[in-house]
Structures are given as C-alpha cells and as structure tokens.
Design a protein around this motif. Structure first.
Motif, PDB file in Angstrom:
ATOM      1  N   ASP A 226     -56.696  10.404  50.084  1.00 34.96           N
ATOM      2  CA  ASP A 226     -56.250  11.714  49.580  1.00 34.96           C
ATOM      3  C   ASP A 226     -56.345  11.785  48.057  1.00 34.96           C
ATOM      4  OD1 ASP A 226     -53.041  11.181  48.716  1.00 34.96           O
ATOM      5  OD2 ASP A 226     -53.892   9.814  50.160  1.00 34.96           O
TER       6      ASP A 226
ATOM      7  N   SER B  87     -55.377   7.822  54.934  1.00 29.51           N
ATOM      8  CA  SER B  87     -54.365   8.280  53.982  1.00 29.51           C
ATOM      9  C   SER B  87     -53.005   8.214  54.643  1.00 29.51           C
ATOM     10  CB  SER B  87     -54.635   9.726  53.555  1.00 29.51           C
ATOM     11  OG  SER B  87     -53.493  10.229  52.883  1.00 29.51           O
ATOM     12  N   SER B  88     -52.077   7.496  54.007  1.00 30.92           N
ATOM     13  CA  SER B  88     -50.725   7.420  54.562  1.00 30.92           C
ATOM     14  C   SER B  88     -49.945   8.675  54.207  1.00 30.92           C
ATOM     15  CB  SER B  88     -49.999   6.186  54.012  1.00 30.92           C
ATOM     16  OG  SER B  88     -50.642   5.026  54.451  1.00 30.92           O
TER      17      SER B  88
HETATM   18  P1  GTP Z   1     -47.419  -4.446  46.987  1.00 30.15           P
HETATM   19  O1  GTP Z   1     -46.843  -5.051  48.235  1.00 30.15           O
HETATM   20  O2  GTP Z   1     -46.441  -4.285  45.886  1.00 30.15           O
HETATM   21  O3  GTP Z   1     -48.667  -5.095  46.562  1.00 30.15           O
HETATM   22  O4  GTP Z   1     -47.848  -2.926  47.328  1.00 30.15           O
HETATM   23  P2  GTP Z   1     -48.407  -2.354  48.681  1.00 30.15           P
HETATM   24  O5  GTP Z   1     -49.816  -2.784  48.917  1.00 30.15           O
HETATM   25  O6  GTP Z   1     -47.441  -2.586  49.785  1.00 30.15           O
HETATM   26  O7  GTP Z   1     -48.487  -0.788  48.313  1.00 30.15           O
HETATM   27  P3  GTP Z   1     -47.355   0.312  48.516  1.00 30.15           P
HETATM   28  O8  GTP Z   1     -47.303   0.767  49.932  1.00 30.15           O
HETATM   29  O9  GTP Z   1     -46.109  -0.154  47.882  1.00 30.15           O
HETATM   30  O10 GTP Z   1     -48.022   1.501  47.692  1.00 30.15           O
HETATM   31  C1  GTP Z   1     -48.298   1.388  46.305  1.00 30.15           C
HETATM   32  C2  GTP Z   1     -48.262   2.807  45.733  1.00 30.15           C
HETATM   33  O11 GTP Z   1     -49.303   3.607  46.321  1.00 30.15           O
HETATM   34  C3  GTP Z   1     -46.952   3.541  46.024  1.00 30.15           C
HETATM   35  O12 GTP Z   1     -46.642   4.341  44.913  1.00 30.15           O
HETATM   36  C4  GTP Z   1     -47.297   4.424  47.225  1.00 30.15           C
HETATM   37  O13 GTP Z   1     -46.521   5.611  47.280  1.00 30.15           O
HETATM   38  C5  GTP Z   1     -48.752   4.757  46.944  1.00 30.15           C
HETATM   39  N1  GTP Z   1     -49.504   5.028  48.185  1.00 30.15           N
HETATM   40  C6  GTP Z   1     -49.592   4.231  49.272  1.00 30.15           C
HETATM   41  N2  GTP Z   1     -50.378   4.788  50.207  1.00 30.15           N
HETATM   42  C7  GTP Z   1     -50.801   5.967  49.711  1.00 30.15           C
HETATM   43  C8  GTP Z   1     -51.654   7.014  50.208  1.00 30.15           C
HETATM   44  O14 GTP Z   1     -52.205   6.973  51.320  1.00 30.15           O
HETATM   45  N3  GTP Z   1     -51.861   8.082  49.377  1.00 30.15           N
HETATM   46  C9  GTP Z   1     -51.311   8.156  48.134  1.00 30.15           C
HETATM   47  N4  GTP Z   1     -51.572   9.241  47.411  1.00 30.15           N
HETATM   48  N5  GTP Z   1     -50.495   7.207  47.639  1.00 30.15           N
HETATM   49  C10 GTP Z   1     -50.252   6.114  48.414  1.00 30.15           C
END
Ligand code: GTP
Length: 246
Positions: free
Chosen positions: A172, A221-222
């Motif tokens: 997204d 996209s989550s």
């Molecule tokens: P770590 O475990 O800290 O490495 O992070 P992670 O891989 O678990 O990523 P996380 O889910 O914490 O997301 C990191 C950032 O990306 C956050 O601010 C989320 O809100 C954002 N984010 C995750 N998925 C999406 C998505 O599909 N779209 C958007 N726009 N933002 C996303």
C-alpha cells in the motif's frame, strides 16, 4: 497442526502481518494461535498464546549481563535453548490447527545462528511448517535492493530447510507503477535491464537467481489485506495440499 513462521528484515512488517493474518483466519472461523518468539519486542498488537518473553526477556538480559542490544538478543536466543523442554511442553499444549510464529526483528539472528533452526525444528516436531519471508516493497523498489532481498530469502530458505513463500510487504506504500515493476521482476522479466551495467559475476548471479524463483513474491498489505487470499492459498497448497485448515 501447522506452523507458519514469519521472517524478514527488521521493520519489514512481521508482527503486523502476524496480527492481521491471524484476524483474517479468525474471520473465516479457522482455529489459529500465535506464538511470539521475539524476546526483545516491547509491545505486541496481539495477545500471544505463547510468549517467549515469559522465559527470556532481552531487556533483562541486557541489564543483568551489561550487554548492548544486539549481543543481548544473541544471548537471549541462545538462552532459550536451555529452556527448550519447558517451552516445547507449553507450546505443545496449544491445540489450534494453525500456529503463526512471530520471529525476532533481526532475521540474521534467528535464521543464521544454529539456535534458530534447532529451536524451530524442536518446536515444530513432526508437524508441517512453512516460512513466510517478508520483503519490504518500499526497499525492494530499487533493483539492487530487490536482488539483495532475494539473495537473503534464498539464504534463509537454505538455512531453515523448510518450504518458503516470499511476500512483498507494505505494497500500500508504493505506487501502482512501482508494483507493476516489482511484479514483472518476480516473473523474471526486466530485472537484469533494471540493474543497468553490472559485472559478469553479478550478471550470472542474478540470472541464476531468476531461474531458481519457484513462485513470484506475493504482494501483501497488512493495512488493507491485499494479497491475504493469495498468501493463504499458497500456504494451504504447501502445507495441506489445498485443503482448509479448519
Ligand atoms: P521488528 O520485529 O521490529 O523488526 O519489526 P516487524 O518486522 O515486526 O515490523 P512491524 O510489524 O513492527 O512493522 C514495522 C512498521 O511498519 C510499523 O510502523 C507498522 O505499522 C508498519 N507496517 C507493517 N505492515 C504494514 C503494511 O502492510 N502497510 C503499511 N503502510 N505499514 C505497515
């Protein structure tokens, strides 16, 4: 019982994808549980059915041993092995058909240290498992970064030794034109051209990489659940030969 690991580089969206994919499966009345394997995560957007921080907390390890953030994570993951029997027993009490596993932020710690592999196979036992590898599409927009992420993906596929689905996370955040380009690269088209002038070594490496791509990365996209149906279908194809996980 089926295990689905979510791995990817730091910030690629693992935790968010685990939460949203769990909700997506719950909406379809699937029987699903979530395991948090990240000892360093501060807050989670979901309530895990099993939380590794109950056994080892990276923050505590950092203070107790006077370590920095990276080495405390390494020690934490190694410490988990000493508690493996208890952890296995507790995770074994989960009765859901489908267990989503959120992994530590730095993929190299989980995937490259033997502990990650030893621990995941211990957890999974005889059950089937699949690894969803998240390639951050915002980063993957640049051809060299795309290739680097594919190399990382192959390396993790090799190291963990379980079937893998690559996804382009956070689509997204990119334009339709950028997505179109990423989809073409996933089909093995235009990638070499997009790289511009490369030396012979890189040319051969990329050519081999393209040839070894089994399934193109799935755009995901989550935020709006784009690609969730496709991801579910692919996981299902790998794990259950097309049958539902109900
Ligand atoms: P770590 O475990 O800290 O490495 O992070 P992670 O891989 O678990 O990523 P996380 O889910 O914490 O997301 C990191 C950032 O990306 C956050 O601010 C989320 O809100 C954002 N984010 C995750 N998925 C999406 C998505 O599909 N779209 C958007 N726009 N933002 C996303």
């Amino acid at each position: 019982m089926y295990y689905v690991f979510f791995t990817g580089t730091a910030g690629s969206g693992k935790t968010t994808a685990v939460k949203e994919f769990r909700d997506y499966l719950l909406d379809q009345e699937m029987d699903v549980a979530v395991v948090n394997m990240d000892p360093a995560v501060e807050t989670l957007p979901y309530t895990p059915d099993f939380d590794v921080r109950d056994y080892v907390d990276a923050r505590e390890v950092m203070e107790r041993f006077g370590l920095g953030p990276n080495s405390s994570l390494i020690v934490s993951i190694d410490l988990l092995l000493t508690k493996a029997t208890d952890i296995k027993r507790e995770v074994g009490e989960i009765e859901s058909n489908y267990v989503l596993v959120d992994t530590p932020g730095q993929v190299e710690l989980f995937a490259y240290r033997d502990t990650g592999r030893t621990f995941s196979s211990l957890l999974v036992g005889d059950s089937k498992s699949v690894n969803v590898f998240l390639m951050d599409s915002f980063i993957a927009r640049e051809a060299r970064s795309y290739v680097s992420l594919l190399l990382l993906s192959s390396s993790i596929r090799f190291k963990l030794g379980i079937p893998q689905v690559n996804v382009l996370s956070k689509v997204d955040l990119i334009s339709d034109k950028e997505l179109e380009k990423l989809l073409a690269w996933g089909e093995g088209e235009d990638l070499l051209d997009s790289l511009g002038v490369v030396d012979d070594y890189s040319f051969e490496l990329v050519r081999t990489l393209i040839e070894s791509l089994e399934v193109p990365p799935i755009p995901l996209s989550s935020t709006n659940r784009e690609g969730f149906d496709k991801l579910y279908a692919e996981i299902q194809r790998i794990l259950a030969g097309g049958e539902d996980f109900v």
